[in-house]
Design a protein around this motif. Structure first.
Motif, PDB file in Angstrom:
ATOM      1  N   VAL A 116     -41.628  -8.317  57.066  1.00 10.85           N
ATOM      2  CA  VAL A 116     -42.774  -8.624  56.219  1.00 10.85           C
ATOM      3  C   VAL A 116     -42.373  -8.469  54.758  1.00 10.85           C
ATOM      4  N   ARG A 117     -42.695  -9.479  53.969  1.00  8.07           N
ATOM      5  CA  ARG A 117     -42.496  -9.425  52.521  1.00  8.07           C
ATOM      6  C   ARG A 117     -43.812  -8.980  51.870  1.00  8.07           C
ATOM      7  N   VAL A 118     -43.735  -7.953  51.037  1.00 10.75           N
ATOM      8  CA  VAL A 118     -44.921  -7.493  50.310  1.00 10.75           C
ATOM      9  C   VAL A 118     -45.138  -8.449  49.134  1.00 10.75           C
ATOM     10  N   ARG A 119     -46.066  -9.371  49.271  1.00 11.19           N
ATOM     11  CA  ARG A 119     -46.275 -10.398  48.250  1.00 11.19           C
ATOM     12  C   ARG A 119     -47.072  -9.868  47.053  1.00 11.19           C
ATOM     13  N   ARG A 120     -48.182  -9.201  47.356  1.00 12.26           N
ATOM     14  CA  ARG A 120     -48.977  -8.595  46.288  1.00 12.26           C
ATOM     15  C   ARG A 120     -49.474  -7.250  46.780  1.00 12.26           C
ATOM     16  N   LEU A 121     -49.337  -6.241  45.926  1.00 14.31           N
ATOM     17  CA  LEU A 121     -49.636  -4.875  46.339  1.00 14.31           C
ATOM     18  C   LEU A 121     -50.498  -4.193  45.286  1.00 14.31           C
ATOM     19  N   LEU A 122     -51.770  -3.995  45.623  1.00 14.81           N
ATOM     20  CA  LEU A 122     -52.691  -3.281  44.761  1.00 14.81           C
ATOM     21  C   LEU A 122     -52.995  -1.919  45.380  1.00 14.81           C
ATOM     22  N   GLY A 175     -42.730  -7.541  46.282  1.00 21.45           N
ATOM     23  CA  GLY A 175     -41.456  -8.213  46.485  1.00 21.45           C
ATOM     24  C   GLY A 175     -40.546  -7.535  47.483  1.00 21.45           C
ATOM     25  N   ASP A 176     -40.848  -6.286  47.855  1.00 26.82           N
ATOM     26  CA  ASP A 176     -40.003  -5.579  48.813  1.00 26.82           C
ATOM     27  C   ASP A 176     -40.093  -6.224  50.192  1.00 26.82           C
ATOM     28  N   PHE A 191     -37.806   1.686  60.293  1.00 27.34           N
ATOM     29  CA  PHE A 191     -38.045   0.699  59.235  1.00 27.34           C
ATOM     30  C   PHE A 191     -36.783   0.532  58.394  1.00 27.34           C
ATOM     31  N   VAL A 192     -36.581  -0.708  57.943  1.00 27.37           N
ATOM     32  CA  VAL A 192     -35.508  -1.042  57.013  1.00 27.37           C
ATOM     33  C   VAL A 192     -36.179  -1.633  55.777  1.00 27.37           C
ATOM     34  N   VAL A 193     -35.924  -1.056  54.606  1.00 25.62           N
ATOM     35  CA  VAL A 193     -36.547  -1.519  53.373  1.00 25.62           C
ATOM     36  C   VAL A 193     -35.479  -2.121  52.467  1.00 25.62           C
ATOM     37  N   CYS A 215     -48.153  -6.025  63.296  1.00 26.75           N
ATOM     38  CA  CYS A 215     -49.489  -5.896  62.708  1.00 26.75           C
ATOM     39  C   CYS A 215     -49.389  -5.514  61.239  1.00 26.75           C
ATOM     40  N   VAL A 216     -50.303  -6.048  60.446  1.00 24.56           N
ATOM     41  CA  VAL A 216     -50.547  -5.521  59.108  1.00 24.56           C
ATOM     42  C   VAL A 216     -52.031  -5.215  58.993  1.00 24.56           C
ATOM     43  N   GLU A 217     -52.335  -4.181  58.208  1.00 27.80           N
ATOM     44  CA  GLU A 217     -53.717  -3.810  57.937  1.00 27.80           C
ATOM     45  C   GLU A 217     -53.834  -3.566  56.442  1.00 27.80           C
ATOM     46  N   ILE A 218     -54.715  -4.317  55.799  1.00 30.17           N
ATOM     47  CA  ILE A 218     -54.776  -4.329  54.336  1.00 30.17           C
ATOM     48  C   ILE A 218     -56.171  -3.950  53.861  1.00 30.17           C
ATOM     49  N   CYS A 219     -56.215  -3.080  52.875  1.00 33.46           N
ATOM     50  CA  CYS A 219     -57.492  -2.706  52.265  1.00 33.46           C
ATOM     51  C   CYS A 219     -57.707  -3.350  50.894  1.00 33.46           C
ATOM     52  N   PRO A 220     -56.742  -3.306  49.970  1.00 29.77           N
ATOM     53  CA  PRO A 220     -57.011  -3.781  48.601  1.00 29.77           C
ATOM     54  C   PRO A 220     -57.258  -5.288  48.523  1.00 29.77           C
ATOM     55  N   PHE A 221     -58.295  -5.664  47.830  1.00 24.07           N
ATOM     56  CA  PHE A 221     -58.627  -7.068  47.596  1.00 24.07           C
ATOM     57  C   PHE A 221     -57.459  -7.771  46.912  1.00 24.07           C
ATOM     58  N   GLU A 222     -57.098  -8.961  47.413  1.00 19.32           N
ATOM     59  CA  GLU A 222     -56.054  -9.842  46.901  1.00 19.32           C
ATOM     60  C   GLU A 222     -54.631  -9.369  47.213  1.00 19.32           C
ATOM     61  N   SER A 223     -54.467  -8.285  47.933  1.00 22.33           N
ATOM     62  CA  SER A 223     -53.128  -7.921  48.397  1.00 22.33           C
ATOM     63  C   SER A 223     -52.723  -8.858  49.522  1.00 22.33           C
ATOM     64  N   SER A 224     -51.424  -9.102  49.680  1.00 24.35           N
ATOM     65  CA  SER A 224     -50.989 -10.055  50.705  1.00 24.35           C
ATOM     66  C   SER A 224     -49.620  -9.686  51.257  1.00 24.35           C
ATOM     67  N   ALA A 225     -49.407 -10.098  52.515  1.00 23.40           N
ATOM     68  CA  ALA A 225     -48.153  -9.838  53.226  1.00 23.40           C
ATOM     69  C   ALA A 225     -47.710 -11.119  53.912  1.00 23.40           C
ATOM     70  N   SER A 226     -46.407 -11.424  53.845  1.00 19.14           N
ATOM     71  CA  SER A 226     -45.881 -12.653  54.435  1.00 19.14           C
ATOM     72  C   SER A 226     -44.790 -12.324  55.454  1.00 19.14           C
ATOM     73  N   LEU A 227     -44.860 -12.988  56.605  1.00 23.89           N
ATOM     74  CA  LEU A 227     -43.793 -12.890  57.589  1.00 23.89           C
ATOM     75  C   LEU A 227     -42.575 -13.674  57.126  1.00 23.89           C
ATOM     76  N   GLU A 228     -41.408 -13.132  57.386  1.00 25.80           N
ATOM     77  CA  GLU A 228     -40.164 -13.846  57.092  1.00 25.80           C
ATOM     78  C   GLU A 228     -39.335 -13.914  58.360  1.00 25.80           C
ATOM     79  N   ASP A 229     -38.763 -15.098  58.630  1.00 28.79           N
ATOM     80  CA  ASP A 229     -37.944 -15.284  59.827  1.00 28.79           C
ATOM     81  C   ASP A 229     -36.620 -14.553  59.695  1.00 28.79           C
TER      82      ASP A 229
END
Length: 229
Positions: A116-122, A175-176, A191-193, A215-229
């Motif tokens: 998972v790529r952390v796209r936006r993190l609030l 971006g992580d 986990f590997v970061v 699974c991802v579980e997100i609370c902050p509005f406009e935060s996003s996570a992307s799967l990467e192959d």
């Protein structure tokens, strides 16, 4: 693969009509044949969670290459109402429900690893891990009830099995890249970061209560996570 092995074995012979008999679910087998014939990812679309679990079992039964055949996506049918799925099923973004958690499962059960790529993190909970499909709830807390998670905002570990903010890694940033590894042999999750192995995070992890899903579980509005192959 299983098919190659049998075709190379003189003990397995076709019937009088020239066809080979395979005593497996024809509906699921047709999806496997289509993937092998076209060299495209296996299609999990339109399957119930139970059917997806059975198709995943078929992949193991036929000794098929998981990395080549299975492309993980977020499951829009098992997704919180305040999450929006975009980018051909790869990205989950919190677009509503300020102040509450919303989760989504991946389409494929019991994958040994995903990224998972952390796209936006609030500020707020941003959980990445595995959840038990049988206990998962789209719009309630899963990180402390149905799975094993890393909170990217704090670097702390949470689970429904005794972990309440255990120290693990420094807080992540936008971006992580987080790789989650489920080792069924050792019953552990790590986990590997950003390419650096952080070591075992959880032990005594089992799927005796049914399949486990990315699974991802997100609370902050406009935060996003992307799967990467």
């Amino acid at each position: 693969t299983w098919v190659h092995a049998l075709l190379g074995d003189s003990h397995w012979q076709p019937g009088d009509d020239g066809a080979y008999f395979i005593d497996r679910d024809p509906g699921l087998f047709s999806r496997i044949l289509e993937a092998l014939r076209t060299c495209q990812p296996l299609d999990f679309g339109g399957l119930s969670p139970k059917q997806a679990e059975r198709l995943r079992d078929e992949v193991d039964y036929f000794l098929l290459p998981v990395e080549d055949l299975i492309k993980l996506r977020w499951d829009a049918c098992r997704c919180g109402e305040s999450l929006t799925i975009t980018d051909d099923g790869r990205t989950a973004t919190k677009t509503g429900g300020t102040g509450c958690n919303a989760g989504v499962l991946g389409t494929v059960p019991d994958l040994p690893t995903f990224q998972v790529r952390v796209r936006r993190l609030l500020d707020g909970g941003f959980m990445v891990g595995y959840a038990r499909g049988s206990h998962f709830r789209t719009d309630s807390l899963n990180f402390n009830s149905s799975g094993w998670f890393l909170n990217c905002n704090t670097g702390l570990l949470h689970s429904g099995f005794g972990d309440r903010g255990r120290s693990y890694v420094p807080a992540l940033k936008e971006g992580d890249l987080v790789k989650v590894i489920y080792d069924r042999t050792t019953a552990s999750i790590s986990f590997v970061v950003n390419g650096v192995d952080q070591g075992v995070a959880f032990t005594m992890v089992d799927n005796v209560h049914g399949p486990m899903y990315p699974c991802v579980e997100i609370c902050p509005f406009e935060s996003s996570a992307s799967l990467e192959d």
